[in-house]
Every structure is written in structure tokens, then in C-alpha cells.
Design an enzyme around this catalytic site. Structure first.
Site, PDB file in Angstrom:
ATOM      1  N   GLU A  90       0.893   9.043  -4.503  1.00  0.00           N
ATOM      2  CA  GLU A  90       0.400   9.678  -3.279  1.00  0.00           C
ATOM      3  C   GLU A  90       0.749  11.161  -3.194  1.00  0.00           C
ATOM      4  O   GLU A  90      -0.059  11.973  -2.750  1.00  0.00           O
ATOM      5  CB  GLU A  90       0.938   8.937  -2.043  1.00  0.00           C
ATOM      6  CG  GLU A  90       0.192   7.659  -1.716  1.00  0.00           C
ATOM      7  CD  GLU A  90       0.587   6.485  -2.622  1.00  0.00           C
ATOM      8  OE1 GLU A  90       1.525   6.643  -3.421  1.00  0.00           O
ATOM      9  OE2 GLU A  90      -0.049   5.432  -2.535  1.00  0.00           O
ATOM     10  N   HIS A  92       3.060  -3.130   4.605  1.00  0.00           N
ATOM     11  CA  HIS A  92       1.652  -2.737   4.637  1.00  0.00           C
ATOM     12  C   HIS A  92       1.048  -2.800   6.039  1.00  0.00           C
ATOM     13  O   HIS A  92      -0.157  -2.712   6.188  1.00  0.00           O
ATOM     14  CB  HIS A  92       0.817  -3.670   3.736  1.00  0.00           C
ATOM     15  CG  HIS A  92       1.217  -3.628   2.301  1.00  0.00           C
ATOM     16  ND1 HIS A  92       2.358  -4.211   1.824  1.00  0.00           N
ATOM     17  CD2 HIS A  92       0.623  -3.045   1.230  1.00  0.00           C
ATOM     18  CE1 HIS A  92       2.442  -4.019   0.524  1.00  0.00           C
ATOM     19  NE2 HIS A  92       1.401  -3.306   0.121  1.00  0.00           N
TER      20      HIS A  92
END
Lengths: 81, 424, 334
Positions: free
Chosen positions: C67, C136
Site C-alpha cells: 500500500e 477487515h
């Protein structure tokens, strides 16, 4: 009229004007208006009652000579006819 | 039950001065009502015949409750129209003291889990409830909250407002929507009729303090005050007073308050802007001059009932009126009009040795005139220094309604009036 | 007879986001999409499905699972004049790029003395409810709303999913768009010619007079459902969709608080230090004397999101809880 009698009348009038107070506890040289929280309307009533009871007509100009119990007794003993 | 103060929520009937069948005319005293602050004589607004008394002495009812039905001349007795089909006729033709019946207190208030007495100390009210109460001059201390712990919510204030609103809506047309109310802050006198139990003096004191708190907090919150003061040479007035009083027996003697009040009233004639109210964001100048005069009470506190129309009275009439007013104030016997119609307040603290008074305006009035003690002071005039009896006169003005220039004109007029005492 | 529906079409939130991207890719050749599995796989949530076929791998770029790298590349592209749309699979993974977002994206304009704008879009899925467990499922949009220098959008409706992207691309500064993964399958109606919408105002989604429920993203629909139920009991709740968490459109909710005097905030984020705390504080600061009750909040339980379905449901704001709290707030004092 004896000083005692005059005092009695003064106390009676003061009790009517200031019902919660005990004028007999006033010291002879204590300022009555201050001690009993007397305003000008109360003072006028006091002199009206004094006139009714004792027949003395106190001119406004003499109010200044009547601040304490002993001053009143002196003044009144002279002026009561 | 008339609202005798913006902060009044309920009132207790002490006694009826009339009975059914009595003929009454406007201005008659028909009842005595005990508020949180004082026993007040209630005047009637209509000519008519008392038809029904609906509240019993000793009963406490919310402001707005119908207390009596007074039949005006055009309407037949209820008995006579009992046969008539429509009750509407009675309702429409009968002048009620209140137009709308408020529900009894018990229906308005849902009892809180906690007894009122246990709610000592801080009043728990929501911010919105506080704002509403301030806007409508409702005393939160007199309300009972319906929250689980007795908290006061907006709905509780709204109930009180609507009860009070019913009262003010009945006032004759043209009258201000918000009733001017004199500052009533005296110790409440014990009820003269057998109202259950005699509340402790501390309750009265607390109620008085709350009344003062509500009115004065509102004043300082809402009114942008400006202050002006001027020293006035009192030698002419005092000399005049002395010579007037020499002519009079002790009983008829005039107090200094009389020329002061009269001079204020005449000065207001010249500067009428200071005589009136600020209501609904609007300056409402009043035609008639009613001077609320601050009268202190031996028990503590003060009350400012109105002297109605002093500008139209002679000094002797004014002295009589003042004497009567002070006597009745101290006896707890004021009339409702005296409690509600003051257009300006005058306070004189000279008796207590005060030199200058900076007053807090009694809302919705727009001005307060203060006098201190008359004191001998150095005074220069025409290049010469002398000693004169001097009083300091102050004006507290509502800057929304008037500006300093107007206030200055008033103090100037007041000074001129006091230099010509024989014209008072 | 016309009911206006002939000009409407039905589509899912997922399709609305895809259409917004397709529209942007067509209108402006500087626009490109990059992220993990956005190309050949069509996106982890199938949002970008079909775009690589239409626009090619130059403009729909798959990235390594890193990321900080691809967000950094996005910043560079934006500084170089492009209009990148960077997709981060879920908000939890955005933390790996936190330095790029917080220290770089949000500060460049300031650090460059006003010379370098960063017209970067970062889209990410957020929120719980799909049994994806504690790594998540979190809702961190309010957490990002803490940071000056970026805008934080939380489209809840199909219309906003369709319309916010273009306006965000027009913005010269970085914009984060949080798409609640639970909303992707939600269907809604959209005008055939639906286009850009503003990104700086909240909306009253339902008018009411008794209480205001302030929410955003997926929780909005729980609030609206609760309001429907409450309406049958005679309680009319006003429901506000914040839409944008930074900058906050406080005028809309302060005005509403002034109408209803009671406010409940429903926030999928954790309670402590949340956007609901910020909204509550602003109401207290700026509408104190409108409040007839303390501002209440329903937030997610302050635990890592449980995996078990019943526990996850219990941890998230629930419609039943909203109804219960509203009843208490409106009726507690009769």
C-alpha cells in the site's frame, strides 16, 4: 410627665413602626434610625404618632436634634406643655 | 387567575370580596390572591354581576384558570337560559375573567419520582428549557420537572408559558402583550385565610430571591443599560419643602420623595421616550405615566408598586397616594393594577446614606431613575463657591429604546423642574 | 400516466461506483485507476469489473501488495499532473499507507508553501457486517476525518456513489472516499442523466420534528428504517446524512438540532474519539441552548470486530437499539 412615661410612649410608637424590634434594648446614645432601620416614611409616622400621643408639634427643622433616645428625652421634657 | 408577574405560575385564592349576585364595576376589588411574593388585591375589568365563583379560598391554581364568571348587562342569568338549547350563548356573552380554562394543576404536572422538597439546591433543566424560560420570564424554580429525576424539559416550560399566555391574551386590546410587572421582592406575608399550613419563612425568602433573580437576571441579560448621572442643587426644593411643611400639620407634611416623583413625572412629559416598554423588539412609549416606586420592607426585600398618574396630582394628592401605597405595600395589600402598570421605576436610597444609585431596569420598562442622599457639598456658581444641598440623580436607560442624548434631556428637564419647586 | 420513473433506472451501489469511474476515465484522459487486483480480477469487491477490457492495463493498473508504494506512486502521479484514483482494498490496509496519506498527501500543499496541490483520490472499502473479522471490518473514516489537509467522503446512497467521484476529481486536493462494503449490493434508483453531486454538504434524508438522528454511510439506512418504525408510534425523527466527514457541514445538523432539540448520533466507528464525539461537541458548543436533552450516541462496541455472526451484529449499531434510545429520549419526560 415623667421621663419613664415619655420613654414608654416612645417605645410603644417604635414597636408599632418596627414590630420586629425591641426598642427597650436601645442604648441611650444609639442612633435610633440606624439601629431600627427607620426610613423617612417611618420617621414621619413616628412624629405623627408622637403628636397624637403627647401633643408635641415638632418642626422639621428640629428633626436633627432627635437622633438618640437621650436626645429625645431631653427635647421632649422641655417641649411637652 | 391573572398573571401578576412574568415569573408567576400559580396563585392561591385567599378570599373572595364578592359573592354570586353582587354587582361589580370596573376597578372594584373582587378577590385577594396570594402569589409567591405577596397577597394581591384583584381588580375586575368589567362592569357586571358575579354569577359564579369557581375557585375556593385556599385553592392554588395555575395562571390562566377561570376563577369566576361575571355576567355583563346584556346577558341573562345562567338560570334564565338554562332552558336555552345552546350553552354557546353563555360562553359568548359572558365575560370570563380568563378566556381559556387551564386544566387543574394535577393534570398538567406528572408527579416526579422524587418529591419536590428533595430537589434542594441546583435546578436541573435542559439548556433549551432554560432558554425558553428566560425568553418567557418563567421562574424555573417554580416549575416541577417531569423528567425521571424531576428534570425540567422544554415541554414543562411550554405548559407554563401557555398557561400564562392565556392570561396575557385576555388583556384589553392595545395593551402590551407582555405585561409590565413591578418588581415584587418583598417577604410574602402569611396568608390571612386558612390556607393549609404556614410555609416556613425560608420558603418565602427563597421565592422572593427567585423572583428577584428572574427579573434582574433577565434585565442584565437582555437590556443594554447606559447610565447617566447629574448633580442637582436641591436648595430651592428643600427650602420650598420646608416652607410648605411649616404651613401643614405634622399629619399633612410632605416627604422629599413627593417633589422628586412629581419632578420625574413632569420631566417624563417633556421626554416621553423614557416612559414605556421594550416588547417584541419594539419601543412602545406609553401615554399615561405610572411610576413604580421602590418601597423597602422592614422584613427585607423591596417592592415597586405603581403610583398611577402622578403628573396629574397635586403635591398633597401625591403625598396621600404615596402614604396609602407605602402603608398598603407594607401590609401586603396591593392592587393588581398597581402591580402591573408601572411604566418607569424610581428608586431613592438616600435614607440609607447612599450617594449614587446605578439601577437595574425592571423589564420590560426602559428606564430607571435613582436618587441618592441629599448632601451638603461645595457648589460653584457665578464664580462663587458655596455650600449647597446636592442630590445625585442617575438614569439607567435601555439603549435599545433610547440613546444617551434622550437620557441627558431627561436629566436636564428633571433638574429644571427641581429648580422651580413651586410649579410642581 | 407518468410517475417520473420512466426517467429512472435501477442499479446497485457497486454499479454506481463503477459507472462513476468509467465516466471519469472517458471524460479525462489524465484519470487512471490503480490498486490491488483492480485489473484482471476486477477488484476484490468486483467494483472495477470490466474496466480493464474497456480502458486497457495502462489506465487500470494492478499493483503489488504494498500500500505505501502504490499510494506513494499515486501522489507522484498527481504531482506530475495526472488524476489518479487509488483503490485500497479495505480501510484496515490503508494503515500500511498511513505515512503516505498523513505525512505526505495531507501536508504537501502546506510544506511546499502552496506550490504543490495533490489531486489524488483514494477509494477504500470500509465497515463491518460481512463476517470478515477484526482485520477487515473496521470503520475508520471518522479517524481519517481527524486529519486536516484531506477531504473525507462517505457516500451512502447510490446517487452519491455515482456523483461524488467526479466532483472529488475536480478538487485540487486529496480526497478519501469510503465505500461501505455492505452497501455494494444495495439497489437504488437513479435518474438516467445522473451526474456529479456536491461533496461539501450534509442532507436531510427524512424530515421530522421530534428528534434528529445524525448518521452516515451504511448506518444511515438503519436510522431511516428506525425512523419509519418510530413514525408508526407517532415519533417523527429527522434523519441527516453527513455525507462528508471532513469538512463537516455543521450548519445542517445545527439547524436540525434547533428544530427538534434532541439529537442522536449513529456512528459505526468506535465511540471514543469518534466523529460522533466531534458532532456532539459541536452541537454542545454551538447549539447548547437548543438542547432539551443530552446528545446521545450509538456507536460500535469498543472491541476488535468479532467474527461470529451474532457477536458481530451485537457489536455494530442496530436498528432496534436506535428505536429503543429514541423512545427513551422522546418519552422519558412524558
Amino acid at each position: 410627665m415623667s421621663e419613664e412615661q415619655i420613654k414608654h410612649v416612645i417605645f410603644k410608637i417604635l414597636r408599632r413602626i418596627a414590630p420586629e424590634s425591641d426598642p427597650s434594648r436601645l442604648a441611650p446614645d444609639e442612633n435610633i434610625r440606624r439601629a431600627l432601620d427607620i426610613d423617612s416614611f417611618d420617621a414621619l409616622n413616628f412624629f405623627i404618632h408622637l403628636h397624637e400621643e403627647l401633643g408635641v408639634n415638632i418642626p422639621e427643622s428640629d428633626y436633627g436634634q432627635l437622633n438618640t433616645l437621650s436626645e429625645m428625652l431631653d427635647y421632649l421634657s422641655v417641649h411637652i406643655g | 387567575m391573572p398573571g401578576l408577574g412574568a415569573d408567576m405560575v400559580t396563585g392561591a385564592l385567599v378570599e373572595w370580596k364578592v359573592k354570586p349576585g353582587d354587582r361589580v364595576k370596573r376597578g372594584d376589588i373582587i378577590a385577594v390572591v396570594d402569589t409567591d411574593k405577596a397577597a394581591i388585591e384583584i381588580e375586575v375589568f368589567e362592569d357586571g354581576i358575579v354569577e359564579d365563583l369557581r375557585v375556593q379560598p385556599g385553592q392554588t391554581v395555575p395562571v390562566g384558570t377561570v376563577m369566576a364568571i361575571i355576567r355583563t348587562e346584556a346577558v341573562p342569568f345562567a338560570a334564565e337560559i338554562a332552558a336555552a338549547k345552546e350553552e354557546k350563548v353563555l360562553v359568548e356573552g359572558t365575560r370570563k375573567i380568563m378566556e381559556i380554562e387551564a386544566p387543574p394543576l394535577a393534570e398538567v404536572v406528572i408527579p416526579s419520582r422524587q418529591p419536590l422538597a428533595g430537589r434542594a439546591g441546583r435546578i436541573k433543566a435542559s439548556p433549551y428549557a432554560r432558554r425558553l424560560a428566560a425568553e418567557h420570564s418563567i421562574d424555573l424554580g417554580a416549575l416541577r420537572g417531569t423528567g425521571p429525576q424531576g428534570e425540567i424539559y422544554a415541554s414543562d416550560v411550554e405548559s407554563a408559558v401557555s398557561a400564562a399566555g392565556q392570561e396575557s391574551s385576555k388583556e384589553a386590546g392595545g395593551a402590551p402583550t407582555e405585561e409590565p410587572v413591578p418588581l415584587v421582592t418583598k417577604e410574602k406575608l402569611p396568608p390571612t385565610s386558612p390556607i393549609a399550613g404556614k410555609p416556613a419563612a425560608t420558603d418565602y425568602q427563597a421565592a422572593i430571591r427567585r423572583a428577584i433573580a428572574a427579573a434582574m437576571a433577565r434585565s442584565n441579560r437582555e437590556i443594554p443599560h447606559y447610565y447617566l448621572q447629574t448633580r442637582i442643587d436641591m436648595s430651592r426644593t428643600l427650602h420650598w419643602l420646608e416652607s410648605e411643611n411649616l404651613k401643614r400639620s405634622i399629619k399633612e407634611r410632605i416627604l422629599l420623595a413627593v417633589p422628586l416623583i412629581k419632578a420625574v413625572a413632569l420631566a417624563l412629559g417633556e421626554v416621553p421616550e423614557l416612559n414605556g416598554y421594550w416588547i417584541d423588539d419594539r419601543h412602545q412609549v406609553q401615554e399615561s405615566i405610572n411610576i413604580g416606586f421602590a418601597i423597602s420592607l422592614r422584613q427585607g426585600g423591596l417592592i415597586t408598586p405603581a403610583i398611577l398618574g402622578p403628573d396629574l396630582m397635586s403635591v398633597d394628592e401625591l403625598m396621600e397616594a404615596l402614604k396609602d401605597l407605602i402603608t398598603r405595600t407594607r401590609a401586603g395589600r396591593l392592587r393588581s393594577s398597581e402591580m402591573t402598570e408601572a411604566t418607569i421605576t424610581v428608586t431613592s436610597l438616600g435614607d440609607f446614606g447612599v450617594e449614587t444609585v446605578y439601577g437595574v431596569i425592571y423589564p420590560p420598562q426602559v428606564a430607571l431613575v435613582g436618587f441618592g442622599k441629599v448632601m451638603e457639598q461645595p457648589w460653584a456658581e457665578n464664580g462663587l463657591l458655596g455650600a449647597r444641598p446636592v442630590v445625585t440623580a442617575t438614569l439607567a436607560g435601555d439603549h435599545r429604546a433610547t440613546d444617551g442624548r434622550r437620557g441627558a434631556q431627561f436629566l436636564d428637564a428633571l433638574n429644571r423642574r427641581l429648580q422651580e419647586p413651586s410649579k410642581l | 400516466m407518468s410517475n417520473g420513473m420512466e426517467h429512472m433506472r435501477k442499479l446497485t451501489y457497486r454499479e454506481a461506483v463503477r459507472e462513476a469511474m468509467r465516466d471519469a476515465l472517458r471524460k479525462d484522459e489524465r484519470v487512471f485507476l490503480m490498486g490491488e487486483d483492480v485489473g484482471r480480477y476486477g477488484g476484490c469487491f468486483a467494483v472495477s469489473k470490466g474496466l480493464i477490457e474497456e480502458f486497457g492495463p495502462e489506465r487500470i493498473r494492478d499493483t503489488p501488495l504494498c500500500e505505501s508504494t502504490f499510494v506513494g506512486a499515486g501522489i507522484g502521479a498527481a504531482l506530475g499532473g495526472m488524476r489518479p484514483i487509488v483503490e485500497i482494498m479495505t480501510v484496515n490496509f490503508s494503515l500500511l499507507a498511513a505515512d503516505q496519506i498523513l505525512n505526505n498527501t495531507a501536508t504537501y500543499l502546506h510544506m511546499s508553501g502552496g506550490l504543490f496541490n495533490v489531486p489524488l483520490i483514494i477509494r477504500m472499502a470500509t465497515g463491518g457486517g460481512r463476517q470478515l473479522a477484526a482485520q477487515h471490518s473496521h470503520c475508520l473514516s471518522g479517524w481519517y476525518a481527524h486529519i486536516p489537509g484531506i477531504k473525507v467522503l462517505t457516500p451512502a446512497t447510490v446517487e452519491d456513489a455515482r456523483g461524488m467521484l467526479w466532483t472529488a476529481l475536480d478538487d485540487p486536493d486529496p480526497v478519501l472516499i469510503f465505500e461501505n462494503s455492505g452497501l455494494y449490493n444495495m439497489e437504488g434508483f437513479l435518474p438516467i442523466d445522473a451526474g456529479p453531486v456536491d461533496i461539501d454538504s450534509a442532507r436531510v434524508r427524512r424530515a421530522g420534528k421530534d428528534l434528529t438522528i445524525i448518521s452516515y454511510s451504511a448506518s444511515l439506512f438503519k436510522a431511516l428504517d428506525a425512523a419509519e418504525t418510530l413514525s408508526k408510534e407517532g415519533i417523527e425523527a429527522e434523519v441527516i446524512d453527513l455525507r462528508t466527514l471532513r469538512p463537516l457541514d455543521e450548519r445542517t445538523f445545527l439547524d436540525s438540532a434547533a428544530r427538534t432539540h434532541r439529537v442522536l448520533i449513529v456512528d459505526e466507528g468506535w465511540r471514543s474519539g469518534s466523529i460522533s464525539a466531534e458532532v456532539s461537541a459541536r452541537i454542545m458548543e454551538k447549539a447548547f441552548f437548543e438542547l432539551d436533552a443530552a446528545v446521545e450516541r450509538i456507536c460500535s462496541a469498543e472491541v476488535p470486530m468479532p467474527y461470529a455472526k451474532h457477536l458481530e451484529e451485537a457489536a455494530l449499531p442496530r436498528m432496534e437499539k436506535i428505536i429503543e434510545v429514541v423512545r427513551k429520549m422522546v418519552r422519558s419526560h412524558g
